[in-house]
Structures are given as C-alpha cells and as structure tokens.
Scaffold this active site. Structure first.
Site, short mmCIF file in Angstrom:
data_model
loop_
_atom_site.label_atom_id
_atom_site.label_comp_id
_atom_site.label_asym_id
_atom_site.label_seq_id
_atom_site.Cartn_x
_atom_site.Cartn_y
_atom_site.Cartn_z
N SER A 31 0.92 -1.24 -0.03
CA SER A 31 -0.04 0.01 -0.15
C SER A 31 0.76 1.00 0.12
CB SER A 31 -1.01 -0.12 1.13
OG SER A 31 -0.32 -0.08 2.27
N HIS A 187 -40.68 22.03 -12.32
CA HIS A 187 -40.72 21.39 -13.60
C HIS A 187 -39.89 21.85 -14.74
CE1 HIS A 187 -44.18 19.26 -11.78
NE2 HIS A 187 -44.40 20.31 -11.35
N SER A 308 -12.90 26.96 -27.47
CA SER A 308 -13.16 25.70 -28.30
C SER A 308 -11.95 25.88 -29.35
CB SER A 308 -14.30 25.45 -29.12
OG SER A 308 -14.17 24.83 -30.04
N LYS A 314 -16.54 30.26 -29.31
CA LYS A 314 -17.16 29.50 -28.22
C LYS A 314 -16.56 29.99 -26.72
CE LYS A 314 -19.59 26.14 -27.81
NZ LYS A 314 -19.55 24.78 -28.00
N ASN A 316 -16.96 28.14 -23.54
CA ASN A 316 -17.45 26.84 -22.68
C ASN A 316 -17.36 26.94 -21.04
OD1 ASN A 316 -18.53 25.79 -25.20
ND2 ASN A 316 -16.31 24.87 -25.35
N GLU A 321 -19.32 22.19 -15.63
CA GLU A 321 -19.33 20.85 -16.29
C GLU A 321 -18.34 19.96 -15.38
OE1 GLU A 321 -19.98 21.04 -20.97
OE2 GLU A 321 -18.54 22.46 -20.34
N GLN A 353 -7.66 -2.11 2.94
CA GLN A 353 -6.60 -1.35 2.48
C GLN A 353 -7.32 -0.57 1.28
OE1 GLN A 353 -2.59 -2.79 2.40
NE2 GLN A 353 -2.77 -2.82 0.38
N1 ARG Z 1 -1.42 -1.46 4.70
C1 ARG Z 1 -2.47 -2.22 5.56
C2 ARG Z 1 -3.91 -1.46 5.53
O1 ARG Z 1 -4.01 -0.51 5.12
C3 ARG Z 1 -2.08 -1.73 7.07
C4 ARG Z 1 -2.70 -2.87 7.90
C5 ARG Z 1 -1.97 -4.24 7.83
N2 ARG Z 1 -2.52 -5.27 8.67
C6 ARG Z 1 -2.30 -6.41 8.44
N3 ARG Z 1 -2.81 -7.29 9.38
N4 ARG Z 1 -1.75 -6.88 7.26
O2 ARG Z 1 -4.86 -1.90 5.95
#
Ligand code: ARG
Length: 498
Positions: A31, A187, A308, A314, A316, A321, A353
């Site tokens: 992560s 409406h 544009s 144009k 825009n 948007e 995660q």
């Molecule tokens: N990177 C993990 C998460 O975001 C941290 C917790 C990890 N815990 C574990 N038991 N593997 O969830």
C-alpha cells in the site's frame, strides 16, 4: 529472512516464512504507493504511542526523547515531499501531481510495504535499534485505523473551511444582487418570481446542512483506536488515555474488535461528501443552463471558462461541467467504500486497504472543488435585465392574482379557476395579466377592481410571500442577515460546529 537485533527485518512479519514472496504479488499487495500520504498521521500516532509505552515503562525518559526526536525527523521527510500531501493542507499544487510525488517517494523506499513499515525503516536510520521498540504493544491494524481517522478528521476540517468560504462568497453575491429578480422554476417551467438572493440562499441552506453533516461525522469518529492491538486489545498494560489525549481524540474507542475493523467514519465522510457533491452538481447544472444563449441569465467569467479549439466563437462552461462531473466521482467513491465493507467478517481484513484510495480521492476532489467554487461564485455577473424580463412575462404573477381574489373573499379554488380563465384570455390576446383591460377581467369576476394592477406587479408578487423563508423582499433581507450571522459565527469558531 529472520531479524537481527540491530536492523528491522526486510519484512515486518517474515519470521515464520521460509520462502520469499512472489515478486509480482509482493509489489501488488503493497500500500506504500498510495499510503505514503499518511506520513504526518503515522508519525503523530507513533509519537503518541511512544508516550504511552514510555509511561508503561517500556522506554526510559531518555529513550522516549530520542524516539520522539527521531520520529520528528522522519516526519520532516514530508516537507521534502512538500505541501504535495495536498488534501490535508487544503492547497492543491497542480504543478506536481500526487501521482508524480508518490512515484518519487515510492522509488526512494523500494522495501517499504506500507507507511507503517516505511516509518519503522526510516526511524531505524535515525535512532538505530531503539526504533525496534516502537512496535511494542501495537499492531498495524490499530495504526491504520488511527491514521485514517486522523486523515479524515483533517480533511473534514479543510472541507469545513472551504464550505464556509464558499458560503461567504454566495452571501456576498446575494448581497450584491440586492432586490434583483429572476424567475423561479418548478418542472423547469417558469413558476413564480423570486429574488436572486433568495435562490442563492437556497444553496447556502444546503451548504449549512453539509457543514453540520461533516461536524456530526467528526464528532462521531473522534475516538482513538490505539491500544486495540491486532484484534483483542494491546498486550501491554497501557494507559490508553495518553495517546487519545496526545492526538486530540475525545476518548479511546470502547471495543478493540470494532476499532480495528470499523470504517464507518470513512463512510460517514464519503456520504457527507457525496451529498455535498450533489448540491454542487445542482448549482453547476443551473449555471450551465443559465449561461446558455437560450436562458442568457449569466455572463460566464472568462477567467473560469474555456474556448473551443474548433469553433472560434465558443466560451464553454468547463468549470460547472467539471464540477457536475466530480459529484459522480464522489458518489462512486462512497459506493466503492460501502461495497468494500459490506459483508466483511470481523475484525481486520486486508480488503480494508482498498478503501484508502477512495478517501484520498474524495479529499482531493473536495479540495479541488472548494478551491475554485468561491472565486467563481464571486466572479459571477447576472444579466439582470434578461432575468427580470423572464420573471415578468409568462404569467408568473398568476398565483398573486389568485391570492388577490381570495383576499377579497373568493374561495381559493374558485379564484384559481377565474385566474386560469384570465391567463387563457391573455394567451389568446398576447397580453400579460397586468395588461388585460379591467373591463375584460370584470367579465370573469366582479371582484376585479383598479387595485388589481398594483397587486400583481413584480414587487407585490414577491411580497405576497411574506412569511419567514419566503421570497418577500423584507423576508429575504432578514434571511440574508441571519445566514450571514450564522456563517460569521462558524468562521469565528474556526469552522468547528456544535
Ligand atoms: N496497509 C495495511 C492497510 O492499509 C495496514 C494494516 C495491515 N495489517 C495487516 N494485518 N496486514 O490496511
């Protein structure tokens, strides 16, 4: 792959493993490529934990001091990553995107599995083997739950400040519009005239509810998971109030299984963000329509419009948007989060995660929206003549006309019918109600007298809605003052509601 006493293991958990991880899986499950953004939160939570384990006798006062100073230096790495940890600083730096910064940060720490591992590795560089004591009595499961609470809490504060800022911009625009009028629609058909200020105040009401939703979410989530361990509670006798106090939480969480697997606080934030997104998208849609040649109610500020590449004429409405589009993105993130949590057995599961990036995306999206909407709002210029003309044609005073008759004692249902006939007459002759000859009106009802024409002019049409919350001029003035006072109070409290 086992640990030495001096260095942390390459992995935080490799002791029981004999085989290395599959390379692709190893990269895929990390992560750190996105949770690097949690460095400030991870460092703050680690400092709080260090205080708690020092109080429990795991660290000497000198060790605690060294540990805190080391963590401080690790936290300073974020300064090099700059204000680009942008969602929580409220300042988007568009020159360097989060993706670019993330790539550089991740390349600088190829071993780090996640932000917790990164801090452990970096702390070891700073304070040596002492760093290995930091993990005493804690688990990454409580750490990520704490980091995400801190991140969401900060995002709520940034969003709150942005919402106050945008509300103030809407209020100054309302102030500037004075008693100018526009048609109100039901409406998407012209219904009754309203003050432009009344229409703008409708959005301020929505934003005030958004503010209170974020404040509710903040109060509900403000409990500290530290001391919950991996699932069953910390294995060390900790005074959990120390970390809670250090991190400005109201109190420690009451249940370790819930604390390590609860993501309601992320859902609350995401849902409040999507409701805000829906409000933004309604505002954006109205302005997009009002900027068309067909409506011609608003001159889009050039500073917030684009041209544009093909059609030279144009201008825009890209801002509105995109704002409308971003609300879909907020809603999508909230749905993704809910779907990730749905059906998860207690307690921590790695699925959780996956929720982090949704929260980062929501925080970035909100910060971006709220960085442009206030100035865009202040730059808006209405084509008052076109709006007034639209408010004064198309029989928008028919309800005021029926009210005139009912004030004269004609039952409303009857008055409605009579005025309907008058409208029919006007349509046949190409005349508004106030241009119909009195004699013709009197063929429909003897109650029509000379004072009818004053009763259906634009001002009287507005003023017959003379109740709190209505569009009578004096009521809108009161409502504007009241909203200004409420928003000023929130701004003075630094955005903290409640
Ligand atoms: N990177 C993990 C998460 O975001 C941290 C917790 C990890 N815990 C574990 N038991 N593997 O969830």
């Amino acid at each position: 792959m086992s640990t030495t006493t001096e260095q942390p293991a390459l992995k935080m958990w490799s002791g029981r493993f004999r085989e290395p991880l599959d390379r692709t899986f190893e990269q895929w499950q990390r992560s750190f490529p996105f949770d690097w953004r949690l460095l400030p939160q991870e460092v703050a939570a680690s400092k709080a934990h260090a205080q708690a384990i020092a109080a429990a006798g795991v660290l000497t006062p000198e060790e605690l001091e060294t540990m805190l100073a080391g963590l401080e230096r690790v936290g300073e790495r974020a300064i090099n990553w700059a204000h680009r940890i942008s969602a929580t600083s409220g300042q988007m730096d568009y020159e360097t995107s989060n993706a670019q910064v993330g790539a550089a940060v991740v390349a600088s720490a190829p071993q780090a599995e996640d932000i917790h591992h990164y801090v452990e590795l970096e702390l070891t560089k700073e304070v040596g083997a002492l760093a290995l004591k930091l993990h005493t009595g804690r688990s990454r499961n409580e750490q990520i739950a704490t980091d995400m609470r801190l991140f969401v809490r900060e995002s709520i504060d940034v969003t709150t400040a942005g919402l106050i800022h945008w509300s103030s911009a809407l209020l100054s625009l309302a102030e500037r519009c004075g008693d100018d009028v526009m048609p109100g629609y039901t409406h998407l058909q012209r219904a009754e005239p309203v003050l432009i200020a009344h229409w703008l105040l409708a959005y301020v009401s929505m934003l005030e509810r958004d503010l209170s939703r974020f404040a509710d979410a903040r109060a509900r989530m403000n409990f500290c998971p530290l001391g919950s361990g991996a699932i069953a509670g910390a294995t060390l006798k900790l005074d959990r109030s120390i970390a809670a106090r250090e991190l400005d939480f109201t109190a420690p969480t009451p249940n370790s299984m819930d604390a390590t697997s609860d993501r309601d606080f992320m859902l609350d934030f995401a849902q409040a963000a999507s409701t805000l997104g829906l409000h933004i998208s309604r505002f954006a849609e109205e302005l997009t329509l009002y900027a068309t040649a067909e409506f011609g109610f608003v001159d889009l500020p050039e500073a917030f419009s684009t041209g544009s590449s093909a059609m030279p004429q144009k201008k825009n409405p890209d801002l509105t948007e995109l704002a409308r589009g971003k609300s879909g993105r907020l809603l999508g993130a909230a749905t993704a989060l809910a779907t990730i949590v749905k059906g998860l057995p207690l307690a921590y599961n790695k699925d959780l995660q996956e929720g982090q990036e949704q929260i980062f995306d929501i925080a970035d999206t909100l910060a971006g929206l709220l960085s442009v909407l206030p100035n865009f709002t202040r730059a808006l210029r209405f084509r008052q003549c076109a709006m007034a003309h639209a408010a004064e044609t198309g029989y928008l005073n028919a309800m005021a006309a029926a009210t005139y008759l009912s004030n004269k004692g004609v039952p409303f249902r009857k008055a409605h019918e009579i005025v309907g006939n008058a409208v029919r007459l006007g349509l046949d002759r190409g005349l508004e109600l106030n241009n119909l000859p009195l004699a013709d009106l009197q063929t429909l009802s003897p109650e029509f007298t000379e004072d009818f024409f004053d009763a259906v002019d634009i001002r009287a049409t507005l003023d017959c809605h003379d109740n709190p919350g209505g569009t009578a001029v004096s009521q809108v003035h009161i409502a504007l003052r009241a909203a200004e006072a409420r928003i000023a109070l929130l701004a003075a409290k630094g955005g903290a509601l409640g």
